[in-house]
Motif scaffolding. Sequence first.
Motif, PDB file in Angstrom:
ATOM      1  N   LEU A   1       5.842  27.741  44.457  1.00  0.00           N
ATOM      2  CA  LEU A   1       6.509  27.678  42.893  1.00  0.00           C
ATOM      3  C   LEU A   1       6.408  26.155  42.374  1.00  0.00           C
ATOM      4  O   LEU A   1       6.647  25.248  43.065  1.00  0.00           O
ATOM      5  CB  LEU A   1       8.075  27.784  42.882  1.00  0.00           C
ATOM      6  CG  LEU A   1       8.176  29.599  42.638  1.00  0.00           C
ATOM      7  CD1 LEU A   1       9.577  29.974  42.947  1.00  0.00           C
ATOM      8  CD2 LEU A   1       7.787  30.043  41.400  1.00  0.00           C
ATOM      9  N   PRO A   2       6.239  25.700  41.184  1.00  0.00           N
ATOM     10  CA  PRO A   2       6.121  24.300  40.768  1.00  0.00           C
ATOM     11  C   PRO A   2       7.512  23.738  40.822  1.00  0.00           C
ATOM     12  O   PRO A   2       8.488  24.468  40.438  1.00  0.00           O
ATOM     13  CB  PRO A   2       5.910  24.732  39.468  1.00  0.00           C
ATOM     14  CG  PRO A   2       4.923  25.869  39.239  1.00  0.00           C
ATOM     15  CD  PRO A   2       5.687  26.777  40.079  1.00  0.00           C
ATOM     16  N   SER A   3       7.731  22.567  41.338  1.00  0.00           N
ATOM     17  CA  SER A   3       8.681  22.034  41.525  1.00  0.00           C
ATOM     18  C   SER A   3       9.256  21.073  40.186  1.00  0.00           C
ATOM     19  O   SER A   3      10.544  20.905  40.272  1.00  0.00           O
ATOM     20  CB  SER A   3       8.692  21.017  42.667  1.00  0.00           C
ATOM     21  OG  SER A   3       7.649  19.925  42.387  1.00  0.00           O
ATOM     22  N   ASN A   4       8.431  20.832  39.170  1.00  0.00           N
ATOM     23  CA  ASN A   4       8.931  20.136  38.060  1.00  0.00           C
ATOM     24  C   ASN A   4       8.199  20.496  36.782  1.00  0.00           C
ATOM     25  O   ASN A   4       7.274  21.498  37.134  1.00  0.00           O
ATOM     26  CB  ASN A   4       8.825  18.824  38.148  1.00  0.00           C
ATOM     27  CG  ASN A   4       7.346  18.273  38.672  1.00  0.00           C
ATOM     28  OD1 ASN A   4       6.421  18.264  37.742  1.00  0.00           O
ATOM     29  ND2 ASN A   4       7.276  17.715  40.045  1.00  0.00           N
ATOM     30  N   LEU A   5       8.624  20.306  35.791  1.00  0.00           N
ATOM     31  CA  LEU A   5       8.072  20.663  34.445  1.00  0.00           C
ATOM     32  C   LEU A   5       6.572  20.025  34.128  1.00  0.00           C
ATOM     33  O   LEU A   5       5.794  20.791  33.614  1.00  0.00           O
ATOM     34  CB  LEU A   5       8.839  20.360  33.412  1.00  0.00           C
ATOM     35  CG  LEU A   5      10.309  21.045  32.936  1.00  0.00           C
ATOM     36  CD1 LEU A   5      11.174  20.424  32.226  1.00  0.00           C
ATOM     37  CD2 LEU A   5       9.926  22.548  32.705  1.00  0.00           C
ATOM     38  N   LEU A   6       6.272  19.038  34.826  1.00  0.00           N
ATOM     39  CA  LEU A   6       4.957  18.393  34.824  1.00  0.00           C
ATOM     40  C   LEU A   6       3.927  19.267  35.294  1.00  0.00           C
ATOM     41  O   LEU A   6       2.634  19.178  35.206  1.00  0.00           O
ATOM     42  CB  LEU A   6       4.859  17.058  35.388  1.00  0.00           C
ATOM     43  CG  LEU A   6       6.001  16.082  34.124  1.00  0.00           C
ATOM     44  CD1 LEU A   6       5.962  14.736  34.628  1.00  0.00           C
ATOM     45  CD2 LEU A   6       5.589  16.200  32.774  1.00  0.00           C
TER      46      LEU A   6
ATOM     47  N   LEU B   1      10.340  32.477  32.922  1.00  0.00           N
ATOM     48  CA  LEU B   1      11.621  32.219  33.296  1.00  0.00           C
ATOM     49  C   LEU B   1      12.047  31.139  34.107  1.00  0.00           C
ATOM     50  O   LEU B   1      12.893  30.330  34.343  1.00  0.00           O
ATOM     51  CB  LEU B   1      12.054  33.592  34.203  1.00  0.00           C
ATOM     52  CG  LEU B   1      12.413  34.776  33.449  1.00  0.00           C
ATOM     53  CD1 LEU B   1      12.578  35.917  34.210  1.00  0.00           C
ATOM     54  CD2 LEU B   1      13.853  34.616  32.455  1.00  0.00           C
ATOM     55  N   HIS B   2      10.922  30.910  35.052  1.00  0.00           N
ATOM     56  CA  HIS B   2      10.956  29.566  35.910  1.00  0.00           C
ATOM     57  C   HIS B   2      10.743  28.322  35.102  1.00  0.00           C
ATOM     58  O   HIS B   2      11.638  27.312  35.471  1.00  0.00           O
ATOM     59  CB  HIS B   2       9.841  29.835  36.919  1.00  0.00           C
ATOM     60  CG  HIS B   2       9.810  28.621  38.023  1.00  0.00           C
ATOM     61  ND1 HIS B   2      10.735  28.369  39.016  1.00  0.00           N
ATOM     62  CD2 HIS B   2       8.861  27.464  38.218  1.00  0.00           C
ATOM     63  CE1 HIS B   2      10.388  27.402  39.771  1.00  0.00           C
ATOM     64  NE2 HIS B   2       9.312  26.709  39.298  1.00  0.00           N
ATOM     65  N   ARG B   3       9.961  28.303  34.036  1.00  0.00           N
ATOM     66  CA  ARG B   3       9.891  27.041  33.269  1.00  0.00           C
ATOM     67  C   ARG B   3      11.289  26.788  32.459  1.00  0.00           C
ATOM     68  O   ARG B   3      11.648  25.700  32.521  1.00  0.00           O
ATOM     69  CB  ARG B   3       8.646  27.114  32.380  1.00  0.00           C
ATOM     70  CG  ARG B   3       7.514  26.796  33.226  1.00  0.00           C
ATOM     71  CD  ARG B   3       6.287  26.540  31.986  1.00  0.00           C
ATOM     72  NE  ARG B   3       6.424  25.286  31.338  1.00  0.00           N
ATOM     73  CZ  ARG B   3       6.133  24.328  31.998  1.00  0.00           C
ATOM     74  NH1 ARG B   3       5.854  23.979  33.157  1.00  0.00           N
ATOM     75  NH2 ARG B   3       6.480  23.196  30.963  1.00  0.00           N
ATOM     76  N   THR B   4      11.890  27.903  32.037  1.00  0.00           N
ATOM     77  CA  THR B   4      13.072  27.857  31.436  1.00  0.00           C
ATOM     78  C   THR B   4      14.115  27.503  32.284  1.00  0.00           C
ATOM     79  O   THR B   4      14.961  26.618  32.112  1.00  0.00           O
ATOM     80  CB  THR B   4      13.544  29.188  31.003  1.00  0.00           C
ATOM     81  OG1 THR B   4      12.470  29.769  30.078  1.00  0.00           O
ATOM     82  CG2 THR B   4      14.861  29.020  30.148  1.00  0.00           C
TER      83      THR B   4
ATOM     84  N   ARG C   1      16.388  24.010  32.063  1.00  0.00           N
ATOM     85  CA  ARG C   1      17.922  23.921  32.016  1.00  0.00           C
ATOM     86  C   ARG C   1      18.400  22.851  33.260  1.00  0.00           C
ATOM     87  O   ARG C   1      19.245  22.168  33.069  1.00  0.00           O
ATOM     88  CB  ARG C   1      18.201  25.358  32.344  1.00  0.00           C
ATOM     89  CG  ARG C   1      18.270  26.281  31.212  1.00  0.00           C
ATOM     90  CD  ARG C   1      18.542  27.753  31.312  1.00  0.00           C
ATOM     91  NE  ARG C   1      20.283  27.756  32.056  1.00  0.00           N
ATOM     92  CZ  ARG C   1      21.015  27.664  31.313  1.00  0.00           C
ATOM     93  NH1 ARG C   1      20.996  27.617  30.026  1.00  0.00           N
ATOM     94  NH2 ARG C   1      22.344  27.776  31.527  1.00  0.00           N
ATOM     95  N   LYS C   2      17.605  23.273  34.633  1.00  0.00           N
ATOM     96  CA  LYS C   2      17.905  22.359  35.678  1.00  0.00           C
ATOM     97  C   LYS C   2      17.814  20.904  35.202  1.00  0.00           C
ATOM     98  O   LYS C   2      18.725  19.951  35.604  1.00  0.00           O
ATOM     99  CB  LYS C   2      17.185  22.585  36.722  1.00  0.00           C
ATOM    100  CG  LYS C   2      17.483  21.763  38.193  1.00  0.00           C
ATOM    101  CD  LYS C   2      16.568  22.266  39.356  1.00  0.00           C
ATOM    102  CE  LYS C   2      16.753  21.346  40.492  1.00  0.00           C
ATOM    103  NZ  LYS C   2      15.961  21.795  41.313  1.00  0.00           N
ATOM    104  N   TYR C   3      16.862  20.522  34.672  1.00  0.00           N
ATOM    105  CA  TYR C   3      16.379  19.108  34.323  1.00  0.00           C
ATOM    106  C   TYR C   3      17.471  18.629  33.229  1.00  0.00           C
ATOM    107  O   TYR C   3      17.889  17.428  33.406  1.00  0.00           O
ATOM    108  CB  TYR C   3      14.925  19.105  33.792  1.00  0.00           C
ATOM    109  CG  TYR C   3      14.740  17.592  33.204  1.00  0.00           C
ATOM    110  CD1 TYR C   3      14.377  16.467  34.196  1.00  0.00           C
ATOM    111  CD2 TYR C   3      14.663  17.252  31.976  1.00  0.00           C
ATOM    112  CE1 TYR C   3      13.970  15.328  33.768  1.00  0.00           C
ATOM    113  CE2 TYR C   3      14.398  16.039  31.377  1.00  0.00           C
ATOM    114  CZ  TYR C   3      13.939  15.043  32.335  1.00  0.00           C
ATOM    115  OH  TYR C   3      13.840  13.764  32.150  1.00  0.00           O
ATOM    116  N   ILE C   4      17.910  19.585  32.201  1.00  0.00           N
ATOM    117  CA  ILE C   4      18.784  18.931  31.220  1.00  0.00           C
ATOM    118  C   ILE C   4      20.086  18.790  31.778  1.00  0.00           C
ATOM    119  O   ILE C   4      20.815  17.801  31.549  1.00  0.00           O
ATOM    120  CB  ILE C   4      18.944  19.899  30.014  1.00  0.00           C
ATOM    121  CG1 ILE C   4      17.574  20.002  29.492  1.00  0.00           C
ATOM    122  CG2 ILE C   4      19.943  19.652  29.232  1.00  0.00           C
ATOM    123  CD1 ILE C   4      17.366  21.117  28.287  1.00  0.00           C
ATOM    124  N   LYS C   5      20.676  19.745  32.756  1.00  0.00           N
ATOM    125  CA  LYS C   5      21.869  19.680  33.382  1.00  0.00           C
ATOM    126  C   LYS C   5      22.021  18.414  34.117  1.00  0.00           C
ATOM    127  O   LYS C   5      23.259  18.029  34.491  1.00  0.00           O
ATOM    128  CB  LYS C   5      22.093  20.781  34.361  1.00  0.00           C
ATOM    129  CG  LYS C   5      22.604  21.816  33.269  1.00  0.00           C
ATOM    130  CD  LYS C   5      22.982  23.357  34.345  1.00  0.00           C
ATOM    131  CE  LYS C   5      23.192  24.592  33.359  1.00  0.00           C
ATOM    132  NZ  LYS C   5      23.733  25.678  34.187  1.00  0.00           N
TER     133      LYS C   5
END
Length: 709
Positions: A464-469, A490-493, A497-501
């Motif tokens: 799974l990708p570990s970050n949005l980039l 769902l994973h990107r969402t 959310r994880k990044y924003i929090k």
Amino acid sequence: MNALVNKTIEANQETMCSPLNRDQAIYARDALAKALYERLFTWLVGKLNASLQSKASKRKTLMGLLDIYGFEIFQKNSFEQFCINYCNEKLQQLFIELTLKSEQEEYQKEGIEWVPVEYFNNKIICDLVEERHKGIIAILDEECLRPGDASDSTFLHKLENVVGKHAHFLSHSTASNKIRKTIERNEFRLVHYAGDVTYNVEGFLDKNNDLLYRDLKKAMMESKNWIVQNAFTSEELFDKKRPNTAATQFKISLSSLMNTLMSKEPWYIRCIKPNDNKWPGVFDDNIVAHQVKYLGLMENLRVRRAGFAYRKKYEDFLKRYKCLCPATWPSYDGPAKDGVKLLVQYLNYKPDEYAFGKFPKTLFQTEDEFQRFKHVLATIIQAKFRSYVQRKKYLSMQKSVTLINRYWRGHLARELLERRRWAVMVIRKFIKGFMLRNEPENEVNAFFLLNVKAEFLKRLARRLPSNLLDKHWPAAPTACKEVSSYLRQLHRTWLMRKYIKNLSPDRKFQLDQKVFAEDLFKGKKSSYIQSVPRPFVASRLAQDLEGKILTVLENNMQSVKEKIVYMIQVSKYDRHGYKSRPRILVVTRDSLYLLDSKSLKIKQQTGLISLKGIHVSNLSDGIVVLQMPCTTNKEKVNLILDCQQYLVEFVVKIMMACKNKSLLTIVDTGCIFHEMIGGKKGTVNFSTGTENLISKGKDGTLRVVSTVS
């Protein structure tokens, strides 16, 4: 209340109520208190004994513990000390009977030559206290129960008449002149085995004669407390016999205790009080020697040392040591006494070593011989028993191993068969499913597709990708493509959310500004791309300059530090000759200030709410034109500023403070018109070139040249 102040008298079968005087009422009250305490204590002891009694077995084995403090000798001794010391006399007499006297009588009975050991027999003191009709208790009861004016003095006078000549009794009248000085006229002295004790007769009759009136007994029977009810029985009301006095009750109770102790095998723990002050680690030789002497310990020790410290019955002795003599081993059919004689003769013991029992080593030697011979017996028994046990154990183990081996082999064979059947079925289902993998799911390919989906999910979980980039996503098989697209979304969402929090408030504000800048300038302004990686800050000035500006602004507004949004150094171009002047621009939440760079004097102040518009070009220059409100002073209609590389940052700060996106106009026609002095129209022309340049053109316009980014 009625029972405490009145008493009922029966005379000639008639009942009369007689009031009590003050002394009689006090006596009745005290008698009731003592009776309540004594009967409740007796009830509690009975309850404890009943609860502790074993009910599991018919056989009853009892171990009792009798704790006696010892003699009490105070400055003033009364009826209580008399009873306690009488009890200790009886217990000492029991000790003498069971140890010293019985020990010597046994040797005489056996016909053993014996030199008697002298000891103090305190039976004479016990008889002085408890003898019928002549003892102190009998005299005290007689004085309590006789009619007439009886008192403590008459009791003492009667003692002197009856037992005055007794060797262990002294009073002021019967003592010699030398001893008489140490005894008061209302005292008598008993010579106990543990020392002389002087008793004061004051209160003897009252304490001995604790009689309860029937009225008080009847009142207690009617109590609402069931324990008190049970403590006072109805038989007492109809019993015409006069109840026993306190001393007689104590004497009867003590006699019962003696009978109980005589029926048991007693063991003694003698406690020696080291000093009278209860100090730790302090031993008073006189006090210790006195206790050792009068507790009979020395006589007991002399009897033990002179007698047989170790002895056994003939049967027990022969049974234990018969293996030491060939004539008695392995069994002896004759009398046990004759067998012991043969055994003793074989061991070559001298007659005085076992006849008089003076040497404990005789028994020790026998025991040593037995202990040495026990190894021979133990070796024989051990060898036979070990052989039997090991043989039995071997046969059992052999049978068990065969049985376990048979069942275990069968179990392993059945397990192997089941695994092979299962493996064949799985492989068959997998192959059929692979052949029909591209068809819709059915009974044949369902197992294969299930494994494909499971394997895809496992592979996806590991990659799974570990970050949005990170935009990669594992390729999905045909059966999982739809699910893969949903999972990717769902994973990107979730990553978003994880990044924003995890964003800090400052970081979130920074991103909000960047999003706002994107909305305003993306695709519209050439210099926007260069502003993206550069964080927006609240000030582009040096720290010392910021402090001076804050000082200047504090004179014009309160809490200026909390209201400042942005500070930057700009170049202002006049509208009558486009002359460049260095200025400092300060944007607050509600106003815009333009200060002189050198003197820091406020040159211009405009409310943000009155700002009409903001004009910039679509090129990479830093020119911004601010449309000001129309006033009588035409010089303040428009403001032309050069923000250099911070134009995007400046516009975002001022636009977020105004909260009005419609103020911004990005011109792509190459020129911006503005108001000049005297109502004339001015023009700012924008073009591209090899280098950045801002100058006044020959046609009177402001010429702005910027490089192509």
